[in-house]
Design a protein around this motif. Structure first.
Motif, PDB file in Angstrom:
ATOM      1  N   ASP A 133       1.046  -0.946   0.406  1.00 39.90           N
ATOM      2  CA  ASP A 133      -0.182  -0.546   0.138  1.00 39.90           C
ATOM      3  C   ASP A 133       1.388   1.201   0.098  1.00 39.90           C
ATOM      4  OD1 ASP A 133      -2.043  -1.224   0.036  1.00 39.90           O
ATOM      5  OD2 ASP A 133      -3.127  -1.251   2.231  1.00 39.90           O
ATOM      6  N   VAL A 134       1.968   1.192   0.382  1.00 36.63           N
ATOM      7  CA  VAL A 134       2.726   2.767   0.118  1.00 36.63           C
ATOM      8  C   VAL A 134       3.387   2.371  -0.764  1.00 36.63           C
ATOM      9  CG1 VAL A 134       4.903   3.415   1.474  1.00 36.63           C
ATOM     10  CG2 VAL A 134       3.067   2.001   3.183  1.00 36.63           C
ATOM     11  N   ILE A 135       4.083   1.115  -1.680  1.00 35.33           N
ATOM     12  CA  ILE A 135       5.291   2.022  -2.502  1.00 35.33           C
ATOM     13  C   ILE A 135       4.864   1.728  -3.821  1.00 35.33           C
ATOM     14  CG2 ILE A 135       6.758   0.094  -3.901  1.00 35.33           C
ATOM     15  CD1 ILE A 135       7.846  -0.920  -0.960  1.00 35.33           C
ATOM     16  N   LYS A 136       3.314   1.145  -3.963  1.00 37.36           N
ATOM     17  CA  LYS A 136       2.192   1.299  -4.675  1.00 37.36           C
ATOM     18  C   LYS A 136       2.775   0.670  -6.130  1.00 37.36           C
ATOM     19  CE  LYS A 136      -0.760   4.788  -3.855  1.00 37.36           C
ATOM     20  NZ  LYS A 136      -0.201   4.618  -1.553  1.00 37.36           N
ATOM     21  N   PRO A 137       3.434  -1.181  -5.726  1.00 36.30           N
ATOM     22  CA  PRO A 137       4.071  -1.292  -7.048  1.00 36.30           C
ATOM     23  C   PRO A 137       3.250  -1.731  -8.485  1.00 36.30           C
ATOM     24  CG  PRO A 137       4.118  -2.864  -5.465  1.00 36.30           C
ATOM     25  CD  PRO A 137       3.421  -1.627  -4.732  1.00 36.30           C
ATOM     26  N   THR A 138       3.703  -2.116  -9.832  1.00 42.35           N
ATOM     27  CA  THR A 138       3.212  -2.761 -10.718  1.00 42.35           C
ATOM     28  C   THR A 138       3.603  -4.351 -10.418  1.00 42.35           C
ATOM     29  OG1 THR A 138       4.677  -1.463 -12.327  1.00 42.35           O
ATOM     30  CG2 THR A 138       2.701  -0.706 -11.975  1.00 42.35           C
ATOM     31  N   ARG A 139       4.792  -4.552 -10.058  1.00 47.09           N
ATOM     32  CA  ARG A 139       5.892  -5.667 -10.096  1.00 47.09           C
ATOM     33  C   ARG A 139       6.091  -5.905  -8.837  1.00 47.09           C
ATOM     34  NH1 ARG A 139       8.607  -6.909 -15.811  1.00 47.09           N
ATOM     35  NH2 ARG A 139       7.609  -5.012 -17.227  1.00 47.09           N
ATOM     36  N   VAL A 140       5.482  -7.680  -8.495  1.00 46.92           N
ATOM     37  CA  VAL A 140       6.047  -7.892  -7.326  1.00 46.92           C
ATOM     38  C   VAL A 140       6.314  -9.092  -7.148  1.00 46.92           C
ATOM     39  CG1 VAL A 140       5.612  -8.887  -4.806  1.00 46.92           C
ATOM     40  CG2 VAL A 140       3.985  -6.305  -6.132  1.00 46.92           C
ATOM     41  N   VAL A 141       7.733  -9.270  -6.627  1.00 47.05           N
ATOM     42  CA  VAL A 141       8.273 -11.490  -6.653  1.00 47.05           C
ATOM     43  C   VAL A 141       7.906 -11.324  -4.958  1.00 47.05           C
ATOM     44  CG1 VAL A 141      10.480 -12.517  -6.510  1.00 47.05           C
ATOM     45  CG2 VAL A 141       9.901 -11.097  -8.958  1.00 47.05           C
ATOM     46  N   PHE A 142       7.567 -12.510  -5.305  1.00 49.23           N
ATOM     47  CA  PHE A 142       7.076 -13.237  -3.975  1.00 49.23           C
ATOM     48  C   PHE A 142       8.154 -14.233  -3.451  1.00 49.23           C
ATOM     49  CE2 PHE A 142       4.093 -12.744  -0.528  1.00 49.23           C
ATOM     50  CZ  PHE A 142       4.378 -13.838   0.532  1.00 49.23           C
ATOM     51  N   ASP A 143       9.052 -14.373  -3.050  1.00 50.56           N
ATOM     52  CA  ASP A 143       9.732 -15.168  -2.880  1.00 50.56           C
ATOM     53  C   ASP A 143      10.197 -16.083  -1.359  1.00 50.56           C
ATOM     54  OD1 ASP A 143      12.325 -17.336  -3.203  1.00 50.56           O
ATOM     55  OD2 ASP A 143      13.298 -15.733  -3.661  1.00 50.56           O
ATOM     56  N   SER A 144       9.644 -17.160  -1.363  1.00 55.12           N
ATOM     57  CA  SER A 144       8.875 -18.566  -1.835  1.00 55.12           C
ATOM     58  C   SER A 144       7.919 -18.368  -0.915  1.00 55.12           C
ATOM     59  CB  SER A 144      10.591 -19.354  -1.900  1.00 55.12           C
ATOM     60  OG  SER A 144      10.439 -19.720  -0.881  1.00 55.12           O
ATOM     61  N   LEU A 145       7.405 -19.720  -2.372  1.00 56.41           N
ATOM     62  CA  LEU A 145       6.247 -20.748  -1.655  1.00 56.41           C
ATOM     63  C   LEU A 145       6.374 -20.821  -0.547  1.00 56.41           C
ATOM     64  CD1 LEU A 145       4.146 -20.710  -4.562  1.00 56.41           C
ATOM     65  CD2 LEU A 145       3.749 -18.893  -2.659  1.00 56.41           C
ATOM     66  N   SER A 146       8.070 -21.748  -0.246  1.00 51.93           N
ATOM     67  CA  SER A 146       7.980 -23.275   0.898  1.00 51.93           C
ATOM     68  C   SER A 146       7.791 -22.225   1.986  1.00 51.93           C
ATOM     69  CB  SER A 146       9.465 -22.794   0.621  1.00 51.93           C
ATOM     70  OG  SER A 146       9.298 -23.331  -0.672  1.00 51.93           O
ATOM     71  N   GLU A 147       8.147 -21.103   2.520  1.00 51.14           N
ATOM     72  CA  GLU A 147       8.174 -20.164   4.375  1.00 51.14           C
ATOM     73  C   GLU A 147       6.963 -20.157   4.033  1.00 51.14           C
ATOM     74  OE1 GLU A 147      10.775 -19.730   1.671  1.00 51.14           O
ATOM     75  OE2 GLU A 147      12.087 -20.951   2.986  1.00 51.14           O
ATOM     76  N   LEU A 148       5.684 -19.423   3.455  1.00 50.43           N
ATOM     77  CA  LEU A 148       4.086 -19.196   3.458  1.00 50.43           C
ATOM     78  C   LEU A 148       3.400 -20.587   3.860  1.00 50.43           C
ATOM     79  CD1 LEU A 148       2.548 -17.277   3.033  1.00 50.43           C
ATOM     80  CD2 LEU A 148       1.875 -17.835   1.216  1.00 50.43           C
ATOM     81  N   ARG A 149       4.032 -22.240   2.664  1.00 46.44           N
ATOM     82  CA  ARG A 149       3.476 -23.086   2.991  1.00 46.44           C
ATOM     83  C   ARG A 149       3.564 -23.358   4.375  1.00 46.44           C
ATOM     84  NH1 ARG A 149       6.341 -25.561  -0.649  1.00 46.44           N
ATOM     85  NH2 ARG A 149       4.651 -25.136  -2.526  1.00 46.44           N
ATOM     86  N   LEU A 150       4.710 -23.322   4.882  1.00 48.00           N
ATOM     87  CA  LEU A 150       5.294 -23.880   6.702  1.00 48.00           C
ATOM     88  C   LEU A 150       4.060 -22.708   7.018  1.00 48.00           C
ATOM     89  CD1 LEU A 150       8.484 -24.306   6.004  1.00 48.00           C
ATOM     90  CD2 LEU A 150       7.548 -25.741   6.489  1.00 48.00           C
ATOM     91  N   LEU A 151       4.107 -21.564   7.392  1.00 52.49           N
ATOM     92  CA  LEU A 151       3.837 -20.816   8.270  1.00 52.49           C
ATOM     93  C   LEU A 151       2.027 -21.348   7.772  1.00 52.49           C
ATOM     94  CD1 LEU A 151       5.108 -17.191   7.125  1.00 52.49           C
ATOM     95  CD2 LEU A 151       4.958 -18.955   9.500  1.00 52.49           C
ATOM     96  N   ALA A 152       1.354 -21.676   7.048  1.00 53.83           N
ATOM     97  CA  ALA A 152       0.258 -21.933   6.647  1.00 53.83           C
ATOM     98  C   ALA A 152      -0.189 -22.992   7.564  1.00 53.83           C
ATOM     99  CB  ALA A 152      -0.221 -21.698   5.028  1.00 53.83           C
ATOM    100  N   GLY A 153       0.370 -24.317   7.975  1.00 50.66           N
ATOM    101  CA  GLY A 153       0.309 -24.995   8.286  1.00 50.66           C
ATOM    102  C   GLY A 153      -0.472 -26.525   7.366  1.00 50.66           C
ATOM    103  N   SER A 154      -1.174 -25.955   7.046  1.00 52.13           N
ATOM    104  CA  SER A 154      -2.450 -26.980   6.405  1.00 52.13           C
ATOM    105  C   SER A 154      -2.509 -26.472   4.648  1.00 52.13           C
ATOM    106  CB  SER A 154      -3.420 -27.078   7.496  1.00 52.13           C
ATOM    107  OG  SER A 154      -3.988 -25.599   7.086  1.00 52.13           O
TER     108      SER A 154
END
Length: 501
Positions: A133-154
């Protein structure tokens, strides 16, 4: 949608596509990425995902866009190290580290970061969204999904998290590239089903030689793209992709004309020379003069002011120059002038896709009218699976023919003399002409003979002629009419006539 299309098709949709900044990749994607969508880039560690991601963001920054790299695994210093290794700087690329705090290792600080509510975002996600919301980017890279998968749990909560991110970024006109290192025990199809397109990077490790890398676009909603596997390499300056060759995209009208070798006897044997837009296979035992005949055609083209390209697998450029110099062939002069371009190929280091790309450069950028591949044996070593070698060779020869190039292939046979000669790969049915060079024995000497077994471009001599390599170059003699059995290696005089062939 998976079809083979030419990337040059111009329309309004393509003008709005986002360029990836990776040479060759936009060609495969049909022009680039559709804006404001979520994409998945997956591959094992070391496949080049981070490199592609930085190239994608740097391309946006160069166009004046606001771009953001969100990392949950690598530090900003590590990302800058990757950029420095390629000679880049990260100016214009915002980097946000979402790494666990140092005190998170304390036992008292370990707790579940997600609330039971299925609709409430985690603390980590909220931090990401606040930065967006602050930067208002037009391109975003999210690295990586492995950590998000672990945080989600299920898996359920993970899928909901990805869907929430997709909705959030789409509403803010962002193009998002999610990186996945495939460290999950099972193949994760959750994000693949949500993503607008999926690009997979693969790294193969042969028993000998450098690692081979290839990519495939397994999905791209509502967009035509170039299917199949495409070789790529990681070099200083970033990742470079070599799109798979599709000969049907390069059809052009062609007036068939003959190109001479500047050797009257050889041209007579060939019915006036070789035709442009055809392929010729020179086959024979090692040392019979196959490469020398092909080089003779290249030199003749250079004398006419044309360009020729030689791709050699089996000898060094210095050896080739020295050998030609010893036969009085002025190859070095034409190399120095740029009329003849010689590329030494190491099959252990060069992928088949990169090799085809080198040939395309010679034809399209340097306008080569003669291309020599010396030899098919080395080409076979570059692609051990013969089935795919023949398929790729057929596509390559078709492409060169449509560009009006006279292609010459060198095929070394196993064995030296007799009828039990074998070729490691049979490309004779692909070639428009086949020229055979053989050894034969006579009067206690081993000599050479040349003949044309096949020529689709027109009539040719059916004779077998004497052939020698001298200090004055290639010499093609008179037909050997007083003997039979030349091709067996041990000729027999006809009707008792004994004359030296």
């Amino acid at each position: 949608m998976n079809t083979n299309v030419s990337p040059e098709v111009g329309n309004v949709e393509q003008l709005a596509l986002l360029r990836m900044g990776v040479p060759g990749l936009d060609n495969i994607l049909g022009g680039g990425l559709t804006p404001h969508r979520l994409y998945l880039l997956e591959g094992a560690p070391g496949a080049g995902k981070t490199t592609v991601a930085i190239q994608f963001l740097r391309e946006g920054a160069a166009r004046g866009e606001s771009v953001l790299y969100v990392t949950l695994s690598e530090t900003k210093a590590e990302l800058e190290g990757v950029a420095i290794s390629h000679g880049w700087d990260m100016r214009g690329v915002e980097v946000r580290e979402m790494l666990p705090a140092q005190d998170a290792l304390e036992p008292d600080e370990q707790h579940t970061m997600f609330h039971p509510s299925e609709v409430e975002l985690s603390e980590t996600t909220l931090r990401i969204l606040a930065d967006v919301d602050v930067i208002k980017p037009t391109r975003v890279v999210f690295d990586s999904l492995s950590e998000l998968r672990l945080l989600a749990g299920s898996s359920l909560r993970y899928r909901r998290q990805i869907l929430a991110l997709k909705q959030f970024f789409t509403g803010r006109m962002c193009t998002v590239l999610l990186l996945d290192d495939l460290t999950a025990s099972d193949q994760d199809l959750q994000v693949q089903s949500i993503a607008h397109a999926v690009i997979r990077l693969e790294q193969l490790n042969p028993d000998y030689g450098a690692s081979r890398r290839r990519l495939v676009v397994s999905k791209y909603r509502g967009k035509e793209f170039r299917g199949g596997f495409h070789d790529y390499k990681i070099e200083r300056g970033g990742l470079r992709v070599f799109p798979r060759l599709v000969a049907a995209e390069h059809v052009s009208p062609l007036t068939q004309t003959r190109i001479p070798s500047d050797l009257p006897a050889l041209d007579q044997l060939l019915g006036g020379g070789l035709e442009k837009g055809t392929s010729t296979l020179f086959v024979g035992a090692p040392g019979t003069g196959k490469s020398s005949v092909a080089v003779q055609f290249a030199i003749a083209a250079a004398r006419r002011g044309e360009c020729a390209a030689l791709f050699i697998f089996d000898e060094s450029i210095n050896t080739l120059r020295t050998r030609c110099e010893g036969m009085g062939m002025d190859l070095a002069t034409h190399i120095d002038s740029g009329r003849i371009r010689v590329r030494q190929i190491d099959p252990a280091e060069l992928s088949p896709g990169e090799f085809v790309h080198e040939i395309r450069d010679a034809v399209e950028k340097h306008h080569a009218t003669v291309v020599v591949i010396d030899s098919l044996n080395g080409y076979l070593n570059a692609m051990p699976d013969e089935r795919f070698l023949i398929a790729q060779l057929h596509e390559l020869l078709t492409y060169l023919g449509q560009y009006g190039v006279a292609t010459m292939l060198i095929g070394a046979q196993h064995g030296l003399i007799g009828m039990q000669m074998q070729t490691p790969v049979d490309a004779s049915y692909l070639a428009d002409a086949v020229v055979l060079l053989r050894y034969y024995e006579i009067d206690g000497e081993v000599r050479q003979a040349i003949s044309v077994l096949k020529k689709r471009g027109g009539a040719h001599e059916r004779t077998i002629r004497a052939f020698t390599l001298t200090s004055d170059g290639v010499r093609v003699g008179e037909p050997l009419r007083n003997f039979r059995g030349i091709l067996t290696g041990i000729p027999v005089p006809i009707d008792g006539v004994r004359s030296t062939p």
